[in-house]
Write a protein that holds these residues in place. Structure first.
Motif, PDB file in Angstrom:
ATOM      1  N   PHE A 110     -16.070 -20.513 -19.615  1.00  0.00           N
ATOM      2  CA  PHE A 110     -17.173 -21.385 -19.206  1.00  0.00           C
ATOM      3  C   PHE A 110     -18.353 -20.568 -18.688  1.00  0.00           C
ATOM      4  N   ILE A 111     -18.058 -19.511 -17.937  1.00  0.00           N
ATOM      5  CA  ILE A 111     -19.119 -18.744 -17.289  1.00  0.00           C
ATOM      6  C   ILE A 111     -19.889 -17.878 -18.281  1.00  0.00           C
ATOM      7  N   VAL A 112     -19.179 -17.198 -19.176  1.00  0.00           N
ATOM      8  CA  VAL A 112     -19.874 -16.243 -20.047  1.00  0.00           C
ATOM      9  C   VAL A 112     -20.694 -16.938 -21.125  1.00  0.00           C
ATOM     10  N   GLY A 113     -20.394 -18.179 -21.420  1.00  0.00           N
ATOM     11  CA  GLY A 113     -21.197 -18.902 -22.396  1.00  0.00           C
ATOM     12  C   GLY A 113     -21.216 -18.218 -23.750  1.00  0.00           C
ATOM     13  N   ASP A 114     -22.414 -17.867 -24.204  1.00  0.00           N
ATOM     14  CA  ASP A 114     -22.562 -17.282 -25.540  1.00  0.00           C
ATOM     15  C   ASP A 114     -22.621 -15.751 -25.526  1.00  0.00           C
ATOM     16  N   LEU A 115     -22.207 -15.102 -24.418  1.00  0.00           N
ATOM     17  CA  LEU A 115     -22.167 -13.643 -24.396  1.00  0.00           C
ATOM     18  C   LEU A 115     -21.128 -13.132 -25.389  1.00  0.00           C
ATOM     19  N   ASN A 116     -21.393 -11.995 -25.980  1.00  0.00           N
ATOM     20  CA  ASN A 116     -20.423 -11.356 -26.860  1.00  0.00           C
ATOM     21  C   ASN A 116     -19.347 -10.664 -26.033  1.00  0.00           C
ATOM     22  N   GLU A 117     -18.163 -10.549 -26.584  1.00  0.00           N
ATOM     23  CA  GLU A 117     -17.039  -9.968 -25.841  1.00  0.00           C
ATOM     24  C   GLU A 117     -17.309  -8.523 -25.420  1.00  0.00           C
ATOM     25  N   GLU A 118     -18.111  -7.803 -26.217  1.00  0.00           N
ATOM     26  CA  GLU A 118     -18.392  -6.402 -25.859  1.00  0.00           C
ATOM     27  C   GLU A 118     -19.378  -6.285 -24.695  1.00  0.00           C
ATOM     28  N   ASP A 119     -19.948  -7.413 -24.258  1.00  0.00           N
ATOM     29  CA  ASP A 119     -20.929  -7.396 -23.166  1.00  0.00           C
ATOM     30  C   ASP A 119     -20.282  -7.496 -21.784  1.00  0.00           C
ATOM     31  N   TYR A 120     -18.985  -7.731 -21.731  1.00  0.00           N
ATOM     32  CA  TYR A 120     -18.326  -7.881 -20.430  1.00  0.00           C
ATOM     33  C   TYR A 120     -16.864  -7.435 -20.531  1.00  0.00           C
ATOM     34  N   GLU A 121     -16.258  -7.221 -19.355  1.00  0.00           N
ATOM     35  CA  GLU A 121     -14.837  -6.893 -19.254  1.00  0.00           C
ATOM     36  C   GLU A 121     -14.188  -7.841 -18.252  1.00  0.00           C
ATOM     37  N   PHE A 122     -12.957  -8.199 -18.524  1.00  0.00           N
ATOM     38  CA  PHE A 122     -12.210  -9.078 -17.640  1.00  0.00           C
ATOM     39  C   PHE A 122     -10.979  -8.337 -17.137  1.00  0.00           C
ATOM     40  N   GLN A 123     -10.854  -8.186 -15.833  1.00  0.00           N
ATOM     41  CA  GLN A 123      -9.725  -7.478 -15.238  1.00  0.00           C
ATOM     42  C   GLN A 123      -8.896  -8.442 -14.379  1.00  0.00           C
ATOM     43  N   GLY A 124      -7.574  -8.407 -14.574  1.00  0.00           N
ATOM     44  CA  GLY A 124      -6.700  -9.293 -13.824  1.00  0.00           C
ATOM     45  C   GLY A 124      -6.255 -10.452 -14.692  1.00  0.00           C
ATOM     46  N   PRO A 125      -5.774 -11.514 -14.031  1.00  0.00           N
ATOM     47  CA  PRO A 125      -5.701 -11.691 -12.569  1.00  0.00           C
ATOM     48  C   PRO A 125      -4.495 -10.969 -11.969  1.00  0.00           C
ATOM     49  N   VAL A 126      -4.584 -10.736 -10.652  1.00  0.00           N
ATOM     50  CA  VAL A 126      -3.484 -10.115  -9.910  1.00  0.00           C
ATOM     51  C   VAL A 126      -3.206 -10.960  -8.669  1.00  0.00           C
ATOM     52  N   LEU A 127      -1.925 -10.996  -8.276  1.00  0.00           N
ATOM     53  CA  LEU A 127      -1.519 -11.727  -7.086  1.00  0.00           C
ATOM     54  C   LEU A 127      -1.760 -10.882  -5.844  1.00  0.00           C
ATOM     55  N   LYS A 128      -2.039 -11.553  -4.746  1.00  0.00           N
ATOM     56  CA  LYS A 128      -2.177 -10.849  -3.476  1.00  0.00           C
ATOM     57  C   LYS A 128      -0.796 -10.380  -3.024  1.00  0.00           C
ATOM     58  N   PRO A 129      -0.598  -9.074  -2.797  1.00  0.00           N
ATOM     59  CA  PRO A 129       0.707  -8.589  -2.339  1.00  0.00           C
ATOM     60  C   PRO A 129       1.064  -9.161  -0.974  1.00  0.00           C
ATOM     61  N   LEU A 130       2.344  -9.166  -0.672  1.00  0.00           N
ATOM     62  CA  LEU A 130       2.829  -9.720   0.585  1.00  0.00           C
ATOM     63  C   LEU A 130       2.195  -9.025   1.784  1.00  0.00           C
ATOM     64  N   GLN A 131       2.086  -7.697   1.730  1.00  0.00           N
ATOM     65  CA  GLN A 131       1.513  -6.959   2.845  1.00  0.00           C
ATOM     66  C   GLN A 131       0.050  -7.333   3.065  1.00  0.00           C
ATOM     67  N   SER A 132      -0.686  -7.519   1.981  1.00  0.00           N
ATOM     68  CA  SER A 132      -2.092  -7.899   2.089  1.00  0.00           C
ATOM     69  C   SER A 132      -2.239  -9.291   2.682  1.00  0.00           C
ATOM     70  N   LEU A 133      -1.339 -10.199   2.296  1.00  0.00           N
ATOM     71  CA  LEU A 133      -1.384 -11.551   2.851  1.00  0.00           C
ATOM     72  C   LEU A 133      -1.087 -11.528   4.343  1.00  0.00           C
ATOM     73  N   PHE A 134      -0.114 -10.723   4.735  1.00  0.00           N
ATOM     74  CA  PHE A 134       0.206 -10.595   6.157  1.00  0.00           C
ATOM     75  C   PHE A 134      -0.986 -10.035   6.923  1.00  0.00           C
ATOM     76  N   ASN A 135      -1.659  -9.059   6.335  1.00  0.00           N
ATOM     77  CA  ASN A 135      -2.849  -8.487   6.958  1.00  0.00           C
ATOM     78  C   ASN A 135      -3.894  -9.561   7.217  1.00  0.00           C
ATOM     79  N   LYS A 136      -4.114 -10.400   6.229  1.00  0.00           N
ATOM     80  CA  LYS A 136      -5.170 -11.397   6.340  1.00  0.00           C
ATOM     81  C   LYS A 136      -4.828 -12.476   7.365  1.00  0.00           C
TER      82      LYS A 136
END
Length: 455
Positions: free
Chosen positions: A69-95
């Motif tokens: 939805f966000i990229v609309g008519d952009l070509n795939e070579e114009d952007y990179e998508f990384q993830g998704p990743v879950l928040k680790p348990l230690q990071s959640l405890f930190n927050k």
């Protein structure tokens, strides 16, 4: 302090495991009808061994829909998508613990996170314009957090918010990343709920769970990641002035006594004056002399069953139940049993009777909470269970192991819900929900009532 530590630990385990399991209704999970809390310890052990699971296929598809939805008519070579990743348990405890004070009706906005890297400034500007035109204007003008307007009012607000077209995505915040200046920002955070504003509560501590897509210029994101550890350290110390004060004192080698500097009690006690803390403390101690609530006595409610039908409300803390309701694998077994929403309630005890021959289902007590419902307790019925089944007894909730089971504020009713694939042991086959009704003999609910005293 010990009470707070116990609440946070229990809440971290519950949030972590519920979020990672409840949206996955594919594969091995499709027939797993037991309450997911039974798997908390096993899943947290995996994470502590650095075996953090990957997001479910459903979660991945949600992010893909948002990206498309966000990229609309952009070509795939114009952007990179990384993830998704879950928040680790230690990071959640930190927050939730290290940054104490941020957990009073707060939102964990990045339980799962992904990053959209845009390669050119022109394309980033186009995407920001598209987001602001289609998403952010409405939420920036009208959105208020639960700590400002109250949890019930927050739920009603989210219930009315617009979704991204052809998705269940509910954006609620779009702003520049805290590492950036607003005027020349090159990295932004888009936070959203997925279908429901997932909500968890243990004792007096309550948390909403949401997800985050970071959108930024690739070169800027690469630069920021090099400084991430130092940046996180500054954020923690900013949120924890007591820790910062202690750390500075420890590093001053010219004055060893500084490491023993007393901490301002007003900061330590900052979160100990909430209404729910007072009420639960009064209930546990049996003394309401210093509480703004007064006890009104008990309320006993009996249920005799109802015509089985899927719940009309979505559940905030059992997402698989929402999916099973659409598949007619979840029905209301009893209720709704209506309550006076101006009063507060705690569950003294709750039990129901089911013929021993019935197995293969879970049965849970749920409270109406705004336009949604909230699971209070549940139990899986296997073979050879007793006919009289207790979900909650005085001083113990058999699912959460809490000694006090509070209904949400402004709760107007409760229901008993069953889900799974009911079987009759003697027939050795599945039965319908209407047939199950013949083997259900009613429920008994005992509530303690409280009302707020006029000042």
């Amino acid at each position: 302090a010990l009470w707070y530590q116990q609440e946070i630990l229990a809440l971290v385990l519950r949030v972590y495991c519920e979020d990672q399991l409840m949206d996955n209704v594919d594969g091995s999970y499709v027939h797993d009808y037991a309450p997911s809390a039974l798997l908390d310890a096993e899943n947290c052990k995996k994470d502590l061994k650095e075996e953090t699971p990957a997001p479910s296929e459903y979660r991945k598809k949600t992010f893909e829909k948002l990206i498309n939805f966000i990229v609309g008519d952009l070509n795939e070579e114009d952007y990179e998508f990384q993830g998704p990743v879950l928040k680790p348990l230690q990071s959640l405890f930190n927050k939730m613990f290290i940054r104490r004070g941020q957990t009073s009706v707060s939102v964990i906005g990045d339980m799962t996170r992904a990053t959209l890297l845009i390669k050119s400034m022109d394309d980033l500007s186009r995407i920001l314009k598209r987001i602001k035109e289609n998403i952010s204007d409405d939420i920036v003008r009208n959105f208020e957090g639960p700590g400002i307007i109250g949890v019930k009012e927050f739920l009603e607000q989210v219930f009315k918010m617009k979704k991204v077209p052809n998705t269940e995505i509910i954006p609620y915040r779009f702003k520049h990343n805290s590492s950036q200046n607003e005027e020349d920002a090159l990295l932004y955070n888009l936070n959203f709920f997925d279908g429901i504003p997932e909500y968890h509560r243990i004792g007096t501590t309550e948390i909403f769970v949401a997800f985050e897509l970071q959108i930024g210029l690739k070169a800027e994101v690469s630069r920021l990641r090099k400084d991430h550890d130092a940046y996180e350290g500054r954020r923690i110390l900013k949120a924890q002035p007591l820790l910062k004060h202690y750390k500075e004192a420890q590093t001053d080698s010219n004055n060893v006594n500084k490491s023993k500097t007393s901490f301002p009690s007003s900061l330590i006690e900052e979160s100990e004056h909430q209404d729910d803390v007072e009420l639960i403390s009064a209930v546990l101690g049996g003394n309401f002399s210093n509480c703004k609530y007064r006890a009104l006595g008990k309320k006993e409610i009996g249920g005799i069953g109802t015509i089985p039908m899927p719940p009309a409300r979505l559940c905030l803390n059992n997402k698989r139940l929402n999916a099973w309701g659409k598949e007619e694998k979840a029905v209301i077994l009893d209720g709704p049993l209506y309550l006076d929403s101006s009063q507060r309630y705690s569950v003294e005890s709750m039990s129901f009777e089911m013929e021993k021959r019935i197995y293969g289902i879970s049965v849970g007590l749920f409270a109406h909470f705004g336009p949604y419902m909230f699971q209070l307790s549940a139990q899986f019925l296997g073979q050879n269970h007793t006919e009289d089944i207790s979900l909650i007894r005085p001083q113990v909730n058999y699912l959460t192991m809490e000694s006090i089971s509070m209904l949400p504020p402004k709760c107007c009713g409760v229901i008993l819900v069953a889900w799974g694939e009911p079987c009759n042991y003697y027939r050795r086959k599945d039965i319908t929900w209407m047939e199950l009704k013949e083997y259900y003999y009613g429920m008994k609910l005992v509530l303690n009532r409280y009302e707020e005293m006029a000042e």
